[in-house]
Design an enzyme around this catalytic site. Structure first.
Site, PDB file in Angstrom:
ATOM      1  N   SER A   1      35.800   5.551   0.582  1.00 56.49           N
ATOM      2  CA  SER A   1      35.030   5.548  -0.668  1.00 56.49           C
ATOM      3  C   SER A   1      35.863   4.919  -1.771  1.00 56.49           C
ATOM      4  O   SER A   1      36.801   5.519  -2.277  1.00 56.49           O
ATOM      5  CB  SER A   1      34.609   6.967  -1.073  1.00 56.49           C
ATOM      6  OG  SER A   1      35.718   7.794  -1.312  1.00 56.49           O
TER       7      SER A   1
ATOM      8  N   THR B   1      40.291   7.384  -5.270  1.00 55.02           N
ATOM      9  CA  THR B   1      39.890   6.502  -4.172  1.00 55.02           C
ATOM     10  C   THR B   1      40.297   7.074  -2.818  1.00 55.02           C
ATOM     11  O   THR B   1      41.381   7.645  -2.662  1.00 55.02           O
ATOM     12  CB  THR B   1      40.532   5.117  -4.358  1.00 55.02           C
ATOM     13  OG1 THR B   1      40.080   4.568  -5.592  1.00 55.02           O
ATOM     14  CG2 THR B   1      40.170   4.174  -3.227  1.00 55.02           C
TER      15      THR B   1
ATOM     16  N   TYR C   1      46.961   9.596 -10.237  1.00 57.63           N
ATOM     17  CA  TYR C   1      45.536   9.908 -10.331  1.00 57.63           C
ATOM     18  C   TYR C   1      44.908   9.587  -8.984  1.00 57.63           C
ATOM     19  O   TYR C   1      44.995   8.447  -8.512  1.00 57.63           O
ATOM     20  CB  TYR C   1      44.900   9.090 -11.450  1.00 57.63           C
ATOM     21  CG  TYR C   1      43.403   9.257 -11.590  1.00 57.63           C
ATOM     22  CD1 TYR C   1      42.863  10.483 -11.949  1.00 57.63           C
ATOM     23  CD2 TYR C   1      42.546   8.181 -11.375  1.00 57.63           C
ATOM     24  CE1 TYR C   1      41.492  10.631 -12.082  1.00 57.63           C
ATOM     25  CE2 TYR C   1      41.178   8.322 -11.516  1.00 57.63           C
ATOM     26  CZ  TYR C   1      40.654   9.553 -11.874  1.00 57.63           C
ATOM     27  OH  TYR C   1      39.306   9.698 -11.998  1.00 57.63           O
TER      28      TYR C   1
ATOM     29  N   GLN D   1      46.136 -35.313 -24.401  1.00 57.06           N
ATOM     30  CA  GLN D   1      44.956 -34.590 -24.871  1.00 57.06           C
ATOM     31  C   GLN D   1      44.448 -33.599 -23.825  1.00 57.06           C
ATOM     32  O   GLN D   1      43.989 -32.500 -24.177  1.00 57.06           O
ATOM     33  CB  GLN D   1      43.847 -35.586 -25.230  1.00 57.06           C
ATOM     34  CG  GLN D   1      42.669 -34.946 -25.955  1.00 57.06           C
ATOM     35  CD  GLN D   1      41.610 -35.962 -26.334  1.00 57.06           C
ATOM     36  OE1 GLN D   1      41.009 -36.587 -25.458  1.00 57.06           O
ATOM     37  NE2 GLN D   1      41.389 -36.139 -27.630  1.00 57.06           N
TER      38      GLN D   1
ATOM     39  N   SER E   1      48.842   4.843  -6.837  1.00 55.41           N
ATOM     40  CA  SER E   1      50.043   4.379  -7.534  1.00 55.41           C
ATOM     41  C   SER E   1      50.998   5.546  -7.770  1.00 55.41           C
ATOM     42  O   SER E   1      50.585   6.607  -8.230  1.00 55.41           O
ATOM     43  CB  SER E   1      49.663   3.741  -8.875  1.00 55.41           C
ATOM     44  OG  SER E   1      48.950   2.546  -8.684  1.00 55.41           O
TER      45      SER E   1
ATOM     46  N   GLU F   1      40.220   0.268 -11.053  1.00 55.28           N
ATOM     47  CA  GLU F   1      39.502   0.889 -12.180  1.00 55.28           C
ATOM     48  C   GLU F   1      38.012   0.515 -12.157  1.00 55.28           C
ATOM     49  O   GLU F   1      37.352   0.507 -13.200  1.00 55.28           O
ATOM     50  CB  GLU F   1      40.124   0.489 -13.534  1.00 55.28           C
ATOM     51  CG  GLU F   1      41.613   0.804 -13.659  1.00 55.28           C
ATOM     52  CD  GLU F   1      41.917   2.269 -13.858  1.00 55.28           C
ATOM     53  OE1 GLU F   1      40.989   3.092 -13.754  1.00 55.28           O
ATOM     54  OE2 GLU F   1      43.082   2.608 -14.107  1.00 55.28           O
TER      55      GLU F   1
ATOM     56  N   PHE G   1      45.470   4.027  -1.771  1.00 59.72           N
ATOM     57  CA  PHE G   1      45.913   3.134  -2.850  1.00 59.72           C
ATOM     58  C   PHE G   1      46.378   3.907  -4.081  1.00 59.72           C
ATOM     59  O   PHE G   1      46.032   3.555  -5.212  1.00 59.72           O
ATOM     60  CB  PHE G   1      44.799   2.161  -3.250  1.00 59.72           C
ATOM     61  CG  PHE G   1      44.240   1.339  -2.115  1.00 59.72           C
ATOM     62  CD1 PHE G   1      45.076   0.651  -1.262  1.00 59.72           C
ATOM     63  CD2 PHE G   1      42.864   1.253  -1.920  1.00 59.72           C
ATOM     64  CE1 PHE G   1      44.556  -0.110  -0.215  1.00 59.72           C
ATOM     65  CE2 PHE G   1      42.340   0.497  -0.884  1.00 59.72           C
ATOM     66  CZ  PHE G   1      43.192  -0.183  -0.030  1.00 59.72           C
TER      67      PHE G   1
END
Length: 381
Positions: free
Chosen positions: A131, A127, A124, A279, A159, A364, A157
């Protein structure tokens, strides 16, 4: 969900199937994938055999047609073994869903059969170098030339870049701002598509991340998803689901680290007793578990709202993403602290989850942007 708070029998079955797959095919190998930067293509394709490559692709198109809550359950379960690999599968699902939801019948027939099986995998591309949060300012341009668009620009960037065959790409076909953005499906082998070096990242080592460059790439007009100027709307709708999934990945990774911390503190002895007997340790574990359950409840609610197309779905998706990713990182950090010096070693899984989950508050939509979305919606009322 049934009633108000319980999963349905079908949702429990989906969750258990994803957990079983993770225990068998992901968890035993994830540390090696991370250390050696292995892209587990065969494992990812095995997930596709369970329908996990087409979670919310319609049954008419060959997918399994589930909702966003079911998707979150699957991503959470797989992230228990490897958040990086789970997130990669989430991104592929977003791209496939976009083609199925908004593409023409011809476009669906052209791409979905191979995406559903993961014979071809999808990235996808939104980016850009200049921007990130201001996605509507993207500069990659597509100029109409007969029955093709000529595409020039770059995406940052991304993936799966360089490995994946399909790139669902947001481009500018018209005026500045969101109304000038359209969506094209671009193939890896189209002349003019090239890739930068694999980025050297803090985490997410099991998936490649590169810049994608388009130089006079001729893309058939038939590869446009929806109409001209509709791309930004598709992108924002896709991000509602993507935010849920990345939040779910944080929940899964944090749950794994909480479980590891409980196990470790019950075994590790100091001052003549296990550190779980102190504790202070019990209070830390109690806070971790409580915060994780609260984040999970909000995320499941947001997922139900996105599936139902509720008017406040975007606000709740932003709230859930922000809370789940911040909480996830905080839980993992405390799990590392409970492990002491051993938590800092690669011999234990905690440091890998600490690295992998850190990026979830950035991608995201950054968590600062999530706050902007929620604040804007609140002040509009």
């Amino acid at each position: 969900m049934t009633g108000q708070f319980d999963l349905t029998d079908e949702q429990f079955q989906i969750q258990e199937m994803a957990r079983a797959f993770t225990a068998d095919a992901i968890t035993p190998y994830a540390a090696e994938w991370d250390e050696k930067h292995i892209f587990p293509r065969d494992t990812i394709r095995a997930a596709a055999e369970l329908g996990f490559a087409s979670i919310y692709v319609s049954e008419e198109s060959g997918g399994i047609g589930l909702g966003r809550l079911e998707a979150a359950l699957i991503m959470e379960a797989m992230a228990y073994g490897c958040p990086s690999t789970s997130a990669f599968i989430s991104i592929h699902n977003m791209a496939s869903w976009m083609i199925d939801r908004f593409g023409s019948a011809e476009l669906k027939a052209k791409y979905l059969p191979s995406l559903i099986t993961m014979e071809r995998m999808a990235s996808y591309c939104l980016t850009e170098p200049s921007s990130g949060s201001d996605a509507a300012a993207l500069k990659t341009r597509a100029v109409r030339d007969g029955d093709h668009y000529v595409v020039n620009g770059s995406k940052q960037f991304i993936s799966g870049a360089g490995e994946n065959e399909i790139y669902v790409t947001m481009v500018r076909t018209g005026e500045e701002g969101p109304k000038g953005i359209s969506c094209l499906v671009i193939e890896k082998d189209m002349p003019g598509v090239s890739f930068g070096a694999n980025e050297r990242k803090l985490g997410w080592h099991s998936q490649p991340t590169r810049q994608v460059t388009f130089e006079d790439v001729r893309v058939p007009v038939e590869n446009r998803v929806g109409g001209e100027g509709e791309g930004f709307r598709f992108a924002m709708m896709g991000l509602d689901g993507g935010r849920l999934n990345i939040g779910a990945c944080s929940l899964g990774g944090a749950q794994r680290c909480l479980d590891e911390a409980i196990r470790y503190t019950k075994e590790r002895q100091q001052f003549g007793r296990t550190i779980a007997d102190f504790q202070n340790t019990q209070f830390m574990l109690a806070d971790m578990a409580t915060e994780l359950e609260a984040a999970r409840a909000l995320l499941y609610l947001a997922a139900a709202k996105v599936t139902a197309n509720a008017p406040d779905k975007t606000k709740f998706a932003a709230m859930a993403k922000r809370l789940a990713t911040d909480t996830g990182s905080s839980v993992v950090d405390r799990a590392l602290q409970l492990h002491g010096g051993y938590g800092y070693l690669m011999d234990y899984p905690i440091e890998r989850f600490w690295r992998d989950l850190r990026v979830h508050s950035i991608l995201e939509g950054t968590n600062q942007v999530m706050r902007m979305i929620v604040g804007r919606e609140l002040t509009r009322q």
